[in-house]
Enzyme design. Structure first.
Site, PDB file in Angstrom:
ATOM      1  N   CYS A   1      -8.384  31.247  -4.887  1.00 51.41           N
ATOM      2  CA  CYS A   1      -6.923  31.102  -4.900  1.00 51.41           C
ATOM      3  C   CYS A   1      -6.256  31.879  -6.027  1.00 51.41           C
ATOM      4  CB  CYS A   1      -6.554  29.626  -5.017  1.00 51.41           C
ATOM      5  SG  CYS A   1      -7.493  28.565  -3.905  1.00 51.41           S
TER       6      CYS A   1
ATOM      7  N   HIS B   1       0.909  26.450  -9.479  1.00 50.08           N
ATOM      8  CA  HIS B   1      -0.089  26.550  -8.415  1.00 50.08           C
ATOM      9  C   HIS B   1       0.208  25.478  -7.375  1.00 50.08           C
ATOM     10  CE1 HIS B   1      -3.728  27.874  -6.552  1.00 50.08           C
ATOM     11  NE2 HIS B   1      -4.324  26.706  -6.684  1.00 50.08           N
TER      12      HIS B   1
ATOM     13  N   GLU C   1      -2.560  20.307 -13.407  1.00 55.79           N
ATOM     14  CA  GLU C   1      -1.673  21.408 -13.770  1.00 55.79           C
ATOM     15  C   GLU C   1      -0.506  20.916 -14.619  1.00 55.79           C
ATOM     16  OE1 GLU C   1       0.532  25.313 -11.837  1.00 55.79           O
ATOM     17  OE2 GLU C   1      -0.126  23.687 -10.509  1.00 55.79           O
TER      18      GLU C   1
ATOM     19  N   LYS D   1       4.607  26.537  -2.522  1.00 53.69           N
ATOM     20  CA  LYS D   1       3.629  26.163  -1.497  1.00 53.69           C
ATOM     21  C   LYS D   1       4.139  25.004  -0.647  1.00 53.69           C
ATOM     22  CE  LYS D   1      -0.634  27.715  -3.796  1.00 53.69           C
ATOM     23  NZ  LYS D   1      -0.110  28.213  -5.074  1.00 53.69           N
TER      24      LYS D   1
ATOM     25  N   HIS E   1      -0.527  26.968   1.369  1.00 54.23           N
ATOM     26  CA  HIS E   1      -1.371  27.630   0.377  1.00 54.23           C
ATOM     27  C   HIS E   1      -1.921  28.905   1.001  1.00 54.23           C
ATOM     28  CE1 HIS E   1      -3.966  28.665  -2.755  1.00 54.23           C
ATOM     29  NE2 HIS E   1      -4.577  27.512  -2.985  1.00 54.23           N
TER      30      HIS E   1
ATOM     31  N   PHE F   1     -11.014  27.978  -6.751  1.00 56.21           N
ATOM     32  CA  PHE F   1     -12.381  27.470  -6.678  1.00 56.21           C
ATOM     33  C   PHE F   1     -13.292  28.368  -7.516  1.00 56.21           C
ATOM     34  CE2 PHE F   1     -12.114  25.376  -2.178  1.00 56.21           C
ATOM     35  CZ  PHE F   1     -11.307  24.386  -2.698  1.00 56.21           C
TER      36      PHE F   1
END
Length: 412
Positions: free
Chosen positions: A164, A303, A314, A336, A341, A400
């Protein structure tokens, strides 16, 4: 960082679930348009997650010859569409020697559509039916390669493949390439097209996706009801250029890329570090490079995936990086909530959002944010865009593998 060359953005392009040109996408983001709906690419009857943020209005033939579309995966077509928009707006081609022009374009997964199709052929019809173009269509570097071929970019042409964070890492590394004198202009960004059965099944089985069936109750960043992300797709592209070169040729300048942080949690393959140390360090690196000063007005494009662990972590990272007082004063939103996403494309599209915030003074909202979570207590610009004079924009991407990237932008 005054000893380094300054880097600015002179062109931008987008292919997204909220529009496949800059005006449409930006107008929709500001108005709070939700780009999420039922997945239509395949039958989702047996899938727990049935929603996606699909690209709806993209015609690859507007950017590529038909023969090129037949030799390329959908992710590379999205990349080309966004890149052509950005390059044409920039007008940079022909002003930079080919060997001084580069392409850094990310993708988290690459040609998953191609992999799915060709494995189907292999299993049903045998190895002789697998396409001779299977490998070049599926590999994640092909978007960068195709863009470089189109524009005769003979400098480095590389992908960033950091899940991501791919789009953000591509932009950050492109920034460093120009800063340190290895290139004068870079076409950069990210692309993804992973709304395919195996992609959805894999994310469902790791319990990462929202299983809501109401598009307005699915992608819920920072909301107490959040239960997973909604998969999106598309591409974002930016032309980065050395400032003096851009100024000398009279280029339109959206803003300066003034900071970049890149770290790894070194903790877990999918879960973020519980103390958000890596994310906070990436933000601090970007803030330091950007010359952040106490009292400056800050916007953070988070994010903000809508997963329980990401959003709380976050929030903690933002507080650690800015300090609690400044964090509570900052404007934070997750686009998002509207785009889903977009995986490897997310960081690039969200960098574009930051530059548009600087240019327009309008901050897009986090839509469908209705129920407060005590662990998520910042100003997430709920439901309605706001007008604000912003000094510094940050874009966070957390992938990830523990990859963390943060980009910082200022007006020129």
């Amino acid at each position: 960082m005054n000893e380094y060359r300054r880097v600015v953005v002179t062109g931008m392009g987008i292919v997204s679930p909220v529009g496949s040109d800059m005006k449409t996408a930006w107008d929709n983001l500001v108005s709070g348009f939700n780009g999420i709906g039922p997945i239509t690419y395949f039958d989702t009857t047996n899938y727990k997650a049935k929603l996606g943020a699909q690209v709806k209005d993209f015609d690859p033939l507007a950017y590529m010859e038909k023969s090129e579309t037949l030799r390329s995966d959908r992710f590379a077509q999205y990349a080309m569409g966004a890149a052509v928009q950005a390059v044409e707006e920039s007008g940079v081609v022909g002003t930079v020697a080919p060997e001084r022009m580069a392409v850094y374009f990310g993708s988290g997964i690459g040609g998953l559509n191609t992999v799915t199709t060709e494995i189907g052929k292999l299993e049903s019809r045998g190895p002789h039916r697998v396409s001779s173009l299977c490998v070049p269509m599926m590999i994640a570097n092909m978007a960068a390669g195709m863009i470089a071929i189109r524009y005769n970019c003979q400098g480095p042409a590389l992908p960033a493949v950091t899940a991501c964070a791919s789009g953000s890492n591509a932009i950050g590394e492109a920034l460093r390439l120009i800063r340190h004198g290895y290139a004068d202009a870079v076409i950069t960004g990210g692309a993804e097209a992973s709304i395919v059965p195996v992609g959805i099944a894999g994310f469902i089985n790791m319990k990462a996706l929202s299983t809501a069936e109401d598009p307005n109750a699915a992608s819920l960043p920072f909301d107490a009801r959040r239960g997973g992300f909604v998969i999106g797709e598309g591409a974002g592209a930016l032309v980065l250029e050395e400032y003096e070169h851009a100024k000398a040729r009279g280029a339109k300048i959206y803003g300066e890329v003034c900071g970049y942080g890149s770290t790894c949690d070194a903790y877990h393959i999918t879960a973020p570090h519980p103390e958000a140390e890596g994310g906070a360090r990436a933000m601090v690196q970007a803030l330091t490079e950007a010359g952040y000063r106490d009292g400056e007005s800050v916007y953070v494009n988070a994010h903000g995936t809508g997963t329980p662990l990401n959003d709380a972590g976050e929030t903690l990272a933002i507080k650690k990086a800015l300090g609690e007082d400044a964090a509570y004063k900052a404007l934070v939103s997750s686009t998002k909530s509207m785009t889903g996403h977009m995986l490897g494309a997310a960081g690039a599209v969200e960098a574009i959002v930051c530059l548009k915030v600087l240019k327009t003074g309008t901050v897009p909202p986090t839509i469908n944010l209705l129920e407060k979570d005590p662990k998520c207590d910042l100003n997430y610009v709920p439901n309605q865009a706001v007008r604000a004079s912003v000094d510094l924009c940050l874009s966070n991407s957390l992938g990830f593998g523990g990859h963390n990237a943060c980009l910082a932008f200022r007006k020129v």
